[in-house]
Motif scaffolding. Structure first.
Motif, PDB file in Angstrom:
ATOM      1  N   ILE A  69       0.908  -1.217   0.088  1.00 14.03           N
ATOM      2  CA  ILE A  69       0.118   0.167   0.078  1.00 14.03           C
ATOM      3  C   ILE A  69       0.898   1.125  -0.124  1.00 14.03           C
ATOM      4  N   GLN A  70       0.651   2.250  -0.807  1.00 13.59           N
ATOM      5  CA  GLN A  70       1.489   3.368  -0.819  1.00 13.59           C
ATOM      6  C   GLN A  70       1.249   4.198   0.187  1.00 13.59           C
ATOM      7  N   ARG A  71       2.268   4.663   0.810  1.00 17.90           N
ATOM      8  CA  ARG A  71       2.140   5.679   2.071  1.00 17.90           C
ATOM      9  C   ARG A  71       0.962   6.822   1.903  1.00 17.90           C
ATOM     10  N   LYS A  72       0.825   7.476   0.760  1.00 16.39           N
ATOM     11  CA  LYS A  72      -0.173   8.540   0.836  1.00 16.39           C
ATOM     12  C   LYS A  72      -1.505   7.735   1.143  1.00 16.39           C
ATOM     13  N   LEU A  73      -1.736   6.480   0.429  1.00 21.13           N
ATOM     14  CA  LEU A  73      -2.980   5.886   0.527  1.00 21.13           C
ATOM     15  C   LEU A  73      -3.168   5.418   1.784  1.00 21.13           C
ATOM     16  N   ALA A  74      -1.916   4.997   2.599  1.00 23.86           N
ATOM     17  CA  ALA A  74      -2.283   4.459   3.952  1.00 23.86           C
ATOM     18  C   ALA A  74      -2.556   5.633   4.967  1.00 23.86           C
ATOM     19  N   LEU A  75      -2.027   6.692   4.753  1.00 26.73           N
ATOM     20  CA  LEU A  75      -2.343   7.973   5.726  1.00 26.73           C
ATOM     21  C   LEU A  75      -3.719   8.408   5.069  1.00 26.73           C
ATOM     22  N   PHE A  76      -4.163   8.272   4.125  1.00 27.60           N
ATOM     23  CA  PHE A  76      -5.595   8.482   3.808  1.00 27.60           C
ATOM     24  C   PHE A  76      -6.542   7.688   4.507  1.00 27.60           C
ATOM     25  N   PHE A  77      -6.180   6.153   4.570  1.00 25.43           N
ATOM     26  CA  PHE A  77      -6.755   5.349   5.309  1.00 25.43           C
ATOM     27  C   PHE A  77      -6.943   5.775   6.821  1.00 25.43           C
ATOM     28  N   SER A  78      -5.739   6.358   7.253  1.00 24.40           N
ATOM     29  CA  SER A  78      -5.838   6.687   8.597  1.00 24.40           C
ATOM     30  C   SER A  78      -6.891   7.803   8.997  1.00 24.40           C
ATOM     31  N   GLY A  79      -7.093   8.576   7.951  1.00 25.00           N
ATOM     32  CA  GLY A  79      -7.979   9.744   8.323  1.00 25.00           C
ATOM     33  C   GLY A  79      -7.478  10.858   8.994  1.00 25.00           C
ATOM     34  N   GLY A  80      -8.042  11.609   9.776  1.00 30.06           N
ATOM     35  CA  GLY A  80      -7.505  12.857  10.438  1.00 30.06           C
ATOM     36  C   GLY A  80      -6.606  13.682   9.732  1.00 30.06           C
ATOM     37  N   ASP A  81      -5.551  14.155  10.070  1.00 29.55           N
ATOM     38  CA  ASP A  81      -4.613  15.181   9.367  1.00 29.55           C
ATOM     39  C   ASP A  81      -3.737  14.371   8.658  1.00 29.55           C
ATOM     40  N   ARG A  82      -3.685  13.189   8.478  1.00 33.01           N
ATOM     41  CA  ARG A  82      -2.903  12.397   7.705  1.00 33.01           C
ATOM     42  C   ARG A  82      -1.468  12.488   7.922  1.00 33.01           C
ATOM     43  N   GLN A  83      -1.163  12.623   9.252  1.00 38.39           N
ATOM     44  CA  GLN A  83       0.198  12.769   9.729  1.00 38.39           C
ATOM     45  C   GLN A  83       0.714  11.574  10.589  1.00 38.39           C
ATOM     46  N   GLN A  84      -0.287  10.449  10.853  1.00 38.64           N
ATOM     47  CA  GLN A  84      -0.178   9.452  11.673  1.00 38.64           C
ATOM     48  C   GLN A  84      -0.674   8.243  11.008  1.00 38.64           C
ATOM     49  N   LEU A  85      -0.257   7.149  11.195  1.00 40.84           N
ATOM     50  CA  LEU A  85      -0.680   5.810  10.758  1.00 40.84           C
ATOM     51  C   LEU A  85      -1.699   5.245  11.694  1.00 40.84           C
ATOM     52  N   LYS A  86      -2.879   4.929  11.315  1.00 45.38           N
ATOM     53  CA  LYS A  86      -3.771   4.446  12.404  1.00 45.38           C
ATOM     54  C   LYS A  86      -4.697   3.578  11.211  1.00 45.38           C
ATOM     55  N   LEU A  87      -4.131   2.288  11.618  1.00 47.12           N
ATOM     56  CA  LEU A  87      -4.707   1.196  10.311  1.00 47.12           C
ATOM     57  C   LEU A  87      -5.246   0.033  11.012  1.00 47.12           C
ATOM     58  N   LYS A  88      -5.977  -0.657  10.357  1.00 51.13           N
ATOM     59  CA  LYS A  88      -6.643  -1.789  10.889  1.00 51.13           C
ATOM     60  C   LYS A  88      -5.892  -2.966  10.194  1.00 51.13           C
ATOM     61  N   VAL A  89      -5.420  -4.093  10.559  1.00 53.57           N
ATOM     62  CA  VAL A  89      -4.514  -5.299  10.013  1.00 53.57           C
ATOM     63  C   VAL A  89      -5.264  -6.465  10.442  1.00 53.57           C
ATOM     64  N   ALA A  90      -6.061  -7.194   9.578  1.00 54.30           N
ATOM     65  CA  ALA A  90      -6.910  -8.214   9.892  1.00 54.30           C
ATOM     66  C   ALA A  90      -6.797  -9.092   8.796  1.00 54.30           C
ATOM     67  N   GLY A  91      -6.797 -10.388   9.313  1.00 53.82           N
ATOM     68  CA  GLY A  91      -6.795 -11.627   8.370  1.00 53.82           C
ATOM     69  C   GLY A  91      -7.061 -13.130   9.124  1.00 53.82           C
ATOM     70  N   ARG A  92      -6.640 -14.145   8.085  1.00 55.39           N
ATOM     71  CA  ARG A  92      -7.057 -15.509   8.725  1.00 55.39           C
ATOM     72  C   ARG A  92      -5.837 -16.402   7.789  1.00 55.39           C
ATOM     73  N   ILE A  93      -5.659 -17.350   8.693  1.00 59.46           N
ATOM     74  CA  ILE A  93      -4.651 -18.389   7.918  1.00 59.46           C
ATOM     75  C   ILE A  93      -5.355 -19.887   7.711  1.00 59.46           C
ATOM     76  N   TRP A  94      -5.293 -20.550   6.776  1.00 56.11           N
ATOM     77  CA  TRP A  94      -6.023 -21.799   6.778  1.00 56.11           C
ATOM     78  C   TRP A  94      -5.042 -22.877   6.171  1.00 56.11           C
ATOM     79  N   LYS A  95      -5.371 -24.016   6.239  1.00 54.08           N
ATOM     80  CA  LYS A  95      -4.609 -25.142   5.606  1.00 54.08           C
ATOM     81  C   LYS A  95      -5.210 -25.554   4.360  1.00 54.08           C
ATOM     82  N   GLU A  96      -4.463 -25.907   3.363  1.00 52.74           N
ATOM     83  CA  GLU A  96      -4.946 -26.440   2.073  1.00 52.74           C
ATOM     84  C   GLU A  96      -5.162 -27.793   2.088  1.00 52.74           C
ATOM     85  N   GLN A  97      -6.110 -28.124   1.559  1.00 52.33           N
ATOM     86  CA  GLN A  97      -6.505 -29.932   1.460  1.00 52.33           C
ATOM     87  C   GLN A  97      -5.773 -30.396   0.642  1.00 52.33           C
TER      88      GLN A  97
END
Length: 308
Positions: free
Chosen positions: A280-308
């Motif tokens: 993710i580009q830094r400008k977009l990450a800062l946009f995702f973070s909202g506010g004054d775009r001077q800090q990172l405030k991101l949600k990082v989520a996911g899952r792991i699974w085993k292939e059959q």
């Protein structure tokens, strides 16, 4: 002393000693021997140090590693490996004679007759190899120690997976998370941290195996970007049995990536440079973070699974 006299005397002693070695030694005896230099005795017992042993003759006196062809010797019979011959500027480190280009063919021949256990025997490799095949095997041995996967700083610690898991938690203060799903908030308010973010959030204990989540800043060409990716604490073949998805978002927006975790045999730098993760580009990450775009405030989520 006549040229070659020293090595001839040593080789005669070595050949006599080697002839006494019990070639019928069982694999179980070999496997129970300590795995370190100089442990192959010449009197028929493994693990018994010997000052005149074949093993010791094959040690380079400069780097102390086992020598492989071409093995060089000076006119007085002192030997050393080809790498160290360049380092000592063609001067024998023992007697200071010019080394020239004399090969110690007798010692090379003795080495051909040896069979040795893998250095990583203590980690579970119980195979026995001809002397000249041992080094090649050890470069790719599945039991060789892993490097510490921590990305925040260079770390020289190596070991098996249980040891590295404890090391990461105790020394690097990385959290352990049980489960195959994750949902974290990643916040960096310091401008310097925003620019140089290197983060290893947690270790996931999932399906009885461990995974490392990374988030790292770097430049893709001239563009500053962040990358999130997962690494598997094990070999590449095992890593391919798993898949994962990861999303980075905020401010009502998100990006999603799905892939296969990379083995920690590959350094985090190698994975990052291959761009095998969510970028993710830094400008977009800062946009995702909202506010004054001077800090990172991101949600990082996911899952792991085993292939059959």
């Amino acid at each position: 002393m006549a040229p070659g006299g020293g090595i001839c005397k040593e080789m005669c002693e070595a050949r006599a000693a080697f002839a006494e070695y019990d070639v019928t030694t069982t694999n179980s005896e070999l496997r129970s021997s300590p795995c370190r230099k100089g442990t192959t005795g010449v009197g028929g017992k493994l693990g018994t140090p010997s000052t005149s042993g074949v093993h010791e003759l094959l040690e380079c006196p400069v780097c102390m590693d086992l020598m492989h062809p071409p093995i060089h010797q000076c006119p007085n019979g002192h030997t050393l490996c080809s790498n160290c011959k360049l380092r000592v500027h063609n001067s024998c480190p023992t007697c200071r004679y010019d080394l020239g280009n004399i090969r110690c063919l007798a010692l090379e021949k003795v080495a051909e007759s040896l069979e040795l256990p893998c250095t990583y025997q203590i980690f579970g490799c119980h195979d026995i190899f001809p002397y000249y095949s041992k080094l090649k095997h050890e470069k790719n041995c599945q039991f060789r120690p892993y490097n510490c996967p921590y990305a925040g700083a260079e770390c020289s610690v190596t070991g098996d997976i249980p040891h590295l898991v404890m090391h990461l938690m105790d020394d690097h203060k990385v959290d352990m998370h049980d489960g195959c799903t994750f949902n974290h908030r990643y916040i960096k308010s310091n401008p310097q941290e925003v620019e140089n973010a290197t983060w290893m959030l947690t270790i996931f204990n999932c399906f009885g195996r461990q995974f490392c989540l990374h988030f790292e800043a770097f430049h893709l060409g001239m563009a500053p970007v962040y990358m999130a990716f997962l690494r598997f604490m094990g070999d590449e073949i095992e890593a391919r049995k798993f898949s994962y998805s990861i999303e980075v978002g905020g401010n009502g927006r998100k990006l999603i990536w799905q892939g296969v975790p990379r083995s920690i045999r590959d350094s985090h730098t190698k994975v990052r440079d291959s761009q095998d993760g969510l970028i993710i580009q830094r400008k977009l990450a800062l946009f995702f973070s909202g506010g004054d775009r001077q800090q990172l405030k991101l949600k990082v989520a996911g899952r792991i699974w085993k292939e059959q």
